[in-house]
Scaffold this motif. Structure first.
Motif, PDB file in Angstrom:
ATOM      1  N   GLU A 184       0.831  -1.212   0.000  1.00 55.26           N
ATOM      2  CA  GLU A 184       0.000   0.000   0.000  1.00 55.26           C
ATOM      3  C   GLU A 184       0.860   1.254   0.000  1.00 55.26           C
ATOM      4  OE1 GLU A 184      -3.936  -1.637   2.401  1.00 55.26           O
ATOM      5  OE2 GLU A 184      -2.279  -0.737   3.523  1.00 55.26           O
ATOM      6  N   ALA A 185       1.923   1.253   0.804  1.00 50.87           N
ATOM      7  CA  ALA A 185       2.792   2.437   0.877  1.00 50.87           C
ATOM      8  C   ALA A 185       3.463   2.698  -0.467  1.00 50.87           C
ATOM      9  CB  ALA A 185       3.838   2.260   1.971  1.00 50.87           C
ATOM     10  N   ILE A 245       0.006   3.779   6.351  1.00 52.02           N
ATOM     11  CA  ILE A 245       1.317   4.432   6.443  1.00 52.02           C
ATOM     12  C   ILE A 245       1.259   5.790   5.768  1.00 52.02           C
ATOM     13  CG2 ILE A 245       3.747   4.326   5.750  1.00 52.02           C
ATOM     14  CD1 ILE A 245       3.584   1.269   6.146  1.00 52.02           C
ATOM     15  N   ASN A 246       0.723   5.826   4.562  1.00 50.54           N
ATOM     16  CA  ASN A 246       0.603   7.083   3.827  1.00 50.54           C
ATOM     17  C   ASN A 246      -0.322   8.059   4.546  1.00 50.54           C
ATOM     18  OD1 ASN A 246      -0.841   8.757   1.496  1.00 50.54           O
ATOM     19  ND2 ASN A 246       1.226   8.234   0.843  1.00 50.54           N
ATOM     20  N   GLN A 247      -1.436   7.565   5.047  1.00 51.21           N
ATOM     21  CA  GLN A 247      -2.387   8.435   5.746  1.00 51.21           C
ATOM     22  C   GLN A 247      -1.775   9.018   7.020  1.00 51.21           C
ATOM     23  OE1 GLN A 247      -5.587   5.664   6.239  1.00 51.21           O
ATOM     24  NE2 GLN A 247      -6.468   6.103   4.229  1.00 51.21           N
ATOM     25  N   ALA A 248      -0.995   8.221   7.733  1.00 51.51           N
ATOM     26  CA  ALA A 248      -0.351   8.699   8.959  1.00 51.51           C
ATOM     27  C   ALA A 248       0.709   9.746   8.644  1.00 51.51           C
ATOM     28  CB  ALA A 248       0.262   7.530   9.720  1.00 51.51           C
ATOM     29  N   ALA A 288      14.519  -4.163   3.435  1.00 52.24           N
ATOM     30  CA  ALA A 288      13.240  -4.006   2.737  1.00 52.24           C
ATOM     31  C   ALA A 288      12.221  -3.313   3.643  1.00 52.24           C
ATOM     32  CB  ALA A 288      12.714  -5.358   2.266  1.00 52.24           C
ATOM     33  N   SER A 289      12.112  -3.750   4.886  1.00 49.97           N
ATOM     34  CA  SER A 289      11.169  -3.116   5.815  1.00 49.97           C
ATOM     35  C   SER A 289      11.557  -1.670   6.097  1.00 49.97           C
ATOM     36  CB  SER A 289      11.107  -3.897   7.132  1.00 49.97           C
ATOM     37  OG  SER A 289      10.524  -5.157   6.923  1.00 49.97           O
ATOM     38  N   GLY A 309       7.597   6.026   4.031  1.00 51.24           N
ATOM     39  CA  GLY A 309       6.843   6.514   5.169  1.00 51.24           C
ATOM     40  C   GLY A 309       7.268   5.945   6.513  1.00 51.24           C
ATOM     41  N   VAL A 310       8.058   4.880   6.509  1.00 52.05           N
ATOM     42  CA  VAL A 310       8.500   4.293   7.775  1.00 52.05           C
ATOM     43  C   VAL A 310       9.654   5.119   8.331  1.00 52.05           C
ATOM     44  CG1 VAL A 310       9.693   2.297   8.798  1.00 52.05           C
ATOM     45  CG2 VAL A 310       7.699   1.956   7.319  1.00 52.05           C
TER      46      VAL A 310
END
Length: 151
Positions: free
Chosen positions: A49-50, A57-60, A103-104, A109-110
């Protein structure tokens, strides 16, 4: 706010959490500012999704919240589930743990990756991985496509 599957099971959404925090605070100035959720090659929904510019993630991050990725190695399971070929696709020359962690950490956004380990050397390795340049989104998308392909 931390959840394992609250977003994937539609228990709540970021807009709803924001609305509830505003209501509880009595103003837009609330203290909800960090979202923690699993981001890994096993639980890849949020990563996918990101990459698409969607999801929690994007919304946050659009609200200025930080996102902390939990379970980047899926409780250590990725060390036996991922292959050296996947690791090489993510980051040529990297071992499985390094590539999967990268990768994570590279998920758009992370801001932070949460880890647990009993070995001090693993902390040093993780610090080096999470501080390295991000894996390009196109590479992450290719890895996710390979993992999603039928056998």
């Amino acid at each position: 706010m931390a959840t394992w599957n609250g977003f994937t099971q539609d228990a709540f959404t970021v807009p709803r959490l924001d609305r509830l925090a505003r209501e509880a605070a009595g103003s837009p100035n609330h203290h909800l500012c960090v979202l923690q959720l699993p981001v890994s090659l096993v639980m890849d929904t949020h990563l996918t999704e990101a990459l698409d510019g969607n999801g929690p993630i994007n919304q946050a991050t659009d609200r200025g919240w930080q996102v902390h990725a939990s379970a980047p190695l899926h409780g250590g399971e990725l060390l036996t589930l991922a292959t050296p070929e996947i690791a090489a696709l993510i980051q040529p020359g990297a071992d499985v743990a390094t590539a999967c962690l990268a990768a994570s950490a590279s998920c758009p956004g992370v801001a932070r990756v949460l880890l647990a380990t009993a070995a001090a050397a693993h902390w040093d390795d993780a610090l080096a991985v999470t501080g390295a340049p991000a894996i390009p989104p196109a590479t992450l998308r290719t890895v996710l496509d390979v993992l999603a392909a039928p056998l």
